[in-house]
Design a protein around this motif. Structure first.
Motif, PDB file in Angstrom:
ATOM      1  N   TYR A 187       0.834  -1.195   0.000  1.00 59.60           N
ATOM      2  CA  TYR A 187       0.000   0.000   0.000  1.00 59.60           C
ATOM      3  C   TYR A 187       0.876   1.254   0.000  1.00 59.60           C
ATOM      4  N   VAL A 188       0.331   2.339  -0.503  1.00 60.20           N
ATOM      5  CA  VAL A 188       0.956   3.648  -0.357  1.00 60.20           C
ATOM      6  C   VAL A 188      -0.020   4.530   0.424  1.00 60.20           C
ATOM      7  N   HIS A 189       0.509   5.218   1.431  1.00 55.87           N
ATOM      8  CA  HIS A 189      -0.320   6.053   2.294  1.00 55.87           C
ATOM      9  C   HIS A 189      -0.057   7.523   2.036  1.00 55.87           C
ATOM     10  N   GLU A 190      -1.029   8.338   2.389  1.00 55.97           N
ATOM     11  CA  GLU A 190      -0.859   9.782   2.261  1.00 55.97           C
ATOM     12  C   GLU A 190       0.173  10.275   3.273  1.00 55.97           C
ATOM     13  N   LYS A 191       0.893  11.295   2.885  1.00 60.32           N
ATOM     14  CA  LYS A 191       1.842  11.909   3.820  1.00 60.32           C
ATOM     15  C   LYS A 191       1.094  12.604   4.946  1.00 60.32           C
ATOM     16  N   ALA A 192       1.744  12.709   6.094  1.00 61.16           N
ATOM     17  CA  ALA A 192       1.167  13.460   7.204  1.00 61.16           C
ATOM     18  C   ALA A 192       1.123  14.939   6.842  1.00 61.16           C
ATOM     19  N   SER A 193       0.244  15.665   7.486  1.00 62.05           N
ATOM     20  CA  SER A 193       0.044  17.079   7.180  1.00 62.05           C
ATOM     21  C   SER A 193       1.284  17.911   7.489  1.00 62.05           C
ATOM     22  N   ILE A 194       1.497  18.932   6.666  1.00 63.41           N
ATOM     23  CA  ILE A 194       2.584  19.874   6.905  1.00 63.41           C
ATOM     24  C   ILE A 194       2.333  20.686   8.176  1.00 63.41           C
ATOM     25  N   ALA A 195       1.087  20.644   8.647  1.00 62.43           N
ATOM     26  CA  ALA A 195       0.719  21.412   9.849  1.00 62.43           C
ATOM     27  C   ALA A 195       1.461  20.937  11.097  1.00 62.43           C
ATOM     28  N   TRP A 196       2.024  19.724  11.047  1.00 59.43           N
ATOM     29  CA  TRP A 196       2.792  19.258  12.201  1.00 59.43           C
ATOM     30  C   TRP A 196       3.937  20.218  12.525  1.00 59.43           C
ATOM     31  N   TRP A 197       4.493  20.858  11.502  1.00 59.12           N
ATOM     32  CA  TRP A 197       5.600  21.781  11.745  1.00 59.12           C
ATOM     33  C   TRP A 197       5.166  22.986  12.573  1.00 59.12           C
ATOM     34  N   PHE A 198       3.883  23.342  12.490  1.00 62.38           N
ATOM     35  CA  PHE A 198       3.394  24.503  13.240  1.00 62.38           C
ATOM     36  C   PHE A 198       3.412  24.269  14.747  1.00 62.38           C
ATOM     37  N   VAL A 226       8.801  13.646  10.014  1.00 62.07           N
ATOM     38  CA  VAL A 226       7.650  14.485  10.358  1.00 62.07           C
ATOM     39  C   VAL A 226       6.454  14.187   9.468  1.00 62.07           C
ATOM     40  N   ARG A 227       6.693  13.961   8.190  1.00 64.74           N
ATOM     41  CA  ARG A 227       5.565  13.810   7.274  1.00 64.74           C
ATOM     42  C   ARG A 227       5.408  12.401   6.704  1.00 64.74           C
ATOM     43  N   ALA A 228       6.378  11.521   6.915  1.00 60.54           N
ATOM     44  CA  ALA A 228       6.270  10.166   6.376  1.00 60.54           C
ATOM     45  C   ALA A 228       5.176   9.383   7.091  1.00 60.54           C
ATOM     46  N   ALA A 229       4.517   8.509   6.349  1.00 59.44           N
ATOM     47  CA  ALA A 229       3.460   7.684   6.941  1.00 59.44           C
ATOM     48  C   ALA A 229       4.033   6.675   7.921  1.00 59.44           C
ATOM     49  N   TYR A 230       5.247   6.186   7.620  1.00 59.19           N
ATOM     50  CA  TYR A 230       5.896   5.202   8.495  1.00 59.19           C
ATOM     51  C   TYR A 230       7.168   5.797   9.076  1.00 59.19           C
ATOM     52  N   VAL A 231       7.318   5.722  10.396  1.00 60.61           N
ATOM     53  CA  VAL A 231       8.523   6.163  11.088  1.00 60.61           C
ATOM     54  C   VAL A 231       9.170   4.937  11.726  1.00 60.61           C
ATOM     55  N   GLY A 241      10.555   2.159  13.922  1.00 58.68           N
ATOM     56  CA  GLY A 241      10.615   1.862  15.349  1.00 58.68           C
ATOM     57  C   GLY A 241       9.497   2.441  16.184  1.00 58.68           C
ATOM     58  N   LEU A 242       8.637   3.273  15.592  1.00 54.11           N
ATOM     59  CA  LEU A 242       7.567   3.900  16.372  1.00 54.11           C
ATOM     60  C   LEU A 242       6.196   3.429  15.884  1.00 54.11           C
ATOM     61  N   ASP A 243       5.443   2.817  16.779  1.00 56.81           N
ATOM     62  CA  ASP A 243       4.066   2.455  16.435  1.00 56.81           C
ATOM     63  C   ASP A 243       3.180   3.695  16.373  1.00 56.81           C
ATOM     64  N   SER A 244       3.590   4.752  17.064  1.00 58.97           N
ATOM     65  CA  SER A 244       2.842   6.017  17.080  1.00 58.97           C
ATOM     66  C   SER A 244       3.719   7.110  16.461  1.00 58.97           C
ATOM     67  N   PRO A 245       3.620   7.335  15.149  1.00 62.21           N
ATOM     68  CA  PRO A 245       4.490   8.315  14.486  1.00 62.21           C
ATOM     69  C   PRO A 245       4.340   9.732  15.022  1.00 62.21           C
ATOM     70  N   TRP A 246       3.210  10.041  15.675  1.00 61.56           N
ATOM     71  CA  TRP A 246       3.001  11.394  16.180  1.00 61.56           C
ATOM     72  C   TRP A 246       4.093  11.789  17.182  1.00 61.56           C
ATOM     73  N   ILE A 247       4.730  10.814  17.803  1.00 63.21           N
ATOM     74  CA  ILE A 247       5.802  11.122  18.760  1.00 63.21           C
ATOM     75  C   ILE A 247       6.935  11.862  18.060  1.00 63.21           C
ATOM     76  N   ALA A 248       7.345  11.353  16.888  1.00 64.69           N
ATOM     77  CA  ALA A 248       8.402  12.019  16.130  1.00 64.69           C
ATOM     78  C   ALA A 248       7.892  13.321  15.526  1.00 64.69           C
ATOM     79  N   ARG A 249       6.638  13.339  15.114  1.00 59.37           N
ATOM     80  CA  ARG A 249       6.077  14.520  14.457  1.00 59.37           C
ATOM     81  C   ARG A 249       5.926  15.702  15.410  1.00 59.37           C
ATOM     82  N   THR A 250       5.845  15.427  16.697  1.00 54.64           N
ATOM     83  CA  THR A 250       5.812  16.523  17.670  1.00 54.64           C
ATOM     84  C   THR A 250       7.202  16.864  18.193  1.00 54.64           C
ATOM     85  N   THR A 251       8.063  15.872  18.283  1.00 60.53           N
ATOM     86  CA  THR A 251       9.401  16.092  18.842  1.00 60.53           C
ATOM     87  C   THR A 251      10.282  16.929  17.924  1.00 60.53           C
TER      88      THR A 251
END
Length: 322
Positions: free
Chosen positions: A166-177, A278-283, A285-295
């Protein structure tokens, strides 16, 4: 401490290119194993779509290559062997198959080489992942790219492992905000509470170390890659703590400023090296990518303020003297 440092010395023993478990938007999912395999034999996907991992405990397993030739085998004793005469073994040395196979004779007799003794084999299988660094196109609204099959011989019986890429959509650029509040807090502390400001870079660096550690240990041993986030954040943490220590000594004001600027610059470099997380669908080692997207936005914001603040305060007195 020795145990922590030993993490950096782990060398992947998978069959394939190093550091290939990277943030990406593709994911391979096993959909069926037919017929069912006996207890003790397990197959999985590691790194989003990077590796197929096969583990056998007391059962003989054989993996067939792209031309249905003998490629890998695991003995009941856990001896893992690869057929160096197989074209598949050469192609799998690189994720995208960018290798020269002109000198490989597909009709040559098998040349078996032991690569592990723990009953675990892990390899790039070009049937189960996307064969280009360019983003694939989905063929339906589920994000499906292709269906794949990998043939095995398990305890003398043919087994087909099937899956879908599968190919997934990228995470929102809004994470950078999310870095904006951290940037404003850092600016406020830089102007009003210097000691607290020095601690801010240390705290951010510590968070980076923890998240980097989670990423590194969240992958199987053989799939672990260079822990960039953990290493660089640890470096920034050491530098920032040195700056805090210097600030407590007489005459250590400018040393503290310089070190804090160095820690900030290191955090900015860390973010740049890990920016895809920050924007990749898969990070990795992390089951919860939001951890990297906020850090990472946090590290970037605090790093920028620390670096600019330090450079400004160092340069200003020199400018006034001139």
């Amino acid at each position: 401490l020795l145990g922590f440092l030993s993490l950096f010395s782990v060398v992947p023993s998978h069959i394939g290119s190093g550091d290939s478990v990277q943030p990406r938007d593709t994911e391979s999912v096993i959909t069926s194993v037919s017929p069912a395999m006996p207890d003790g034999v397990r197959v999985s996907i590691v790194g989003g779509d990077t590796f197929v991992r096969l583990e056998s405990d007391g059962v003989r397993v054989e993996v067939h290559g792209y031309d249905d030739e003998q490629y890998l085998r695991i003995s009941p004793e856990g001896i893992v062997e690869i057929n160096d005469s197989s074209v598949t073994s050469v192609l799998n040395g690189d994720r995208y198959g960018n290798v020269d196979v002109s000198k490989v004779d597909p009709n040559a007799a098998p040349k078996w080489r032991t690569i592990a003794t723990n009953g675990i084999a892990m390899w790039h299988d070009h049937r189960s992942h996307w064969m280009s660094p360019k983003r694939p196109a989905a063929i339906d609204n589920t994000g499906r790219v292709l269906d794949w099959d990998i043939p095995l011989i398990v305890a003398g019986k043919r087994v087909l492992v099937s899956g879908t890429l599968y190919v997934h959509e990228k995470a929102s650029i809004a994470w950078w905000f999310l870095g904006i509040p951290a940037l404003l807090i850092a600016l406020l502390l830089a102007l009003t509470r210097r000691r607290a400001f020095l601690w801010l870079a240390a705290i951010a660096s510590g968070i980076g170390v923890v998240v980097g550690y989670l990423e590194f240990t969240g992958l199987p041993d053989d799939a672990r890659i260079t822990p960039v986030l953990m290493m660089f954040s640890a470096g920034a943490l050491v530098i920032s703590l040195m700056g805090i220590s210097a600030s407590r000594r007489d005459g250590g004001h400018y040393i503290a400023i310089s070190l804090n600027a160095g820690a900030g610059a290191t955090l900015v470099i860390t973010t740049w090296l890990c920016i895809d997380q920050v924007r990749a669908a898969y990070v990795p080692g992390l089951d919860s990518p939001w951890i990297a997207r906020t850090t990472l936005p946090l590290l970037l914001a605090i790093g920028l303020v620390s670096a600019v603040d330090g450079i400004t305060r160092i340069v200003k007195p020199q400018t006034a003297e001139n």
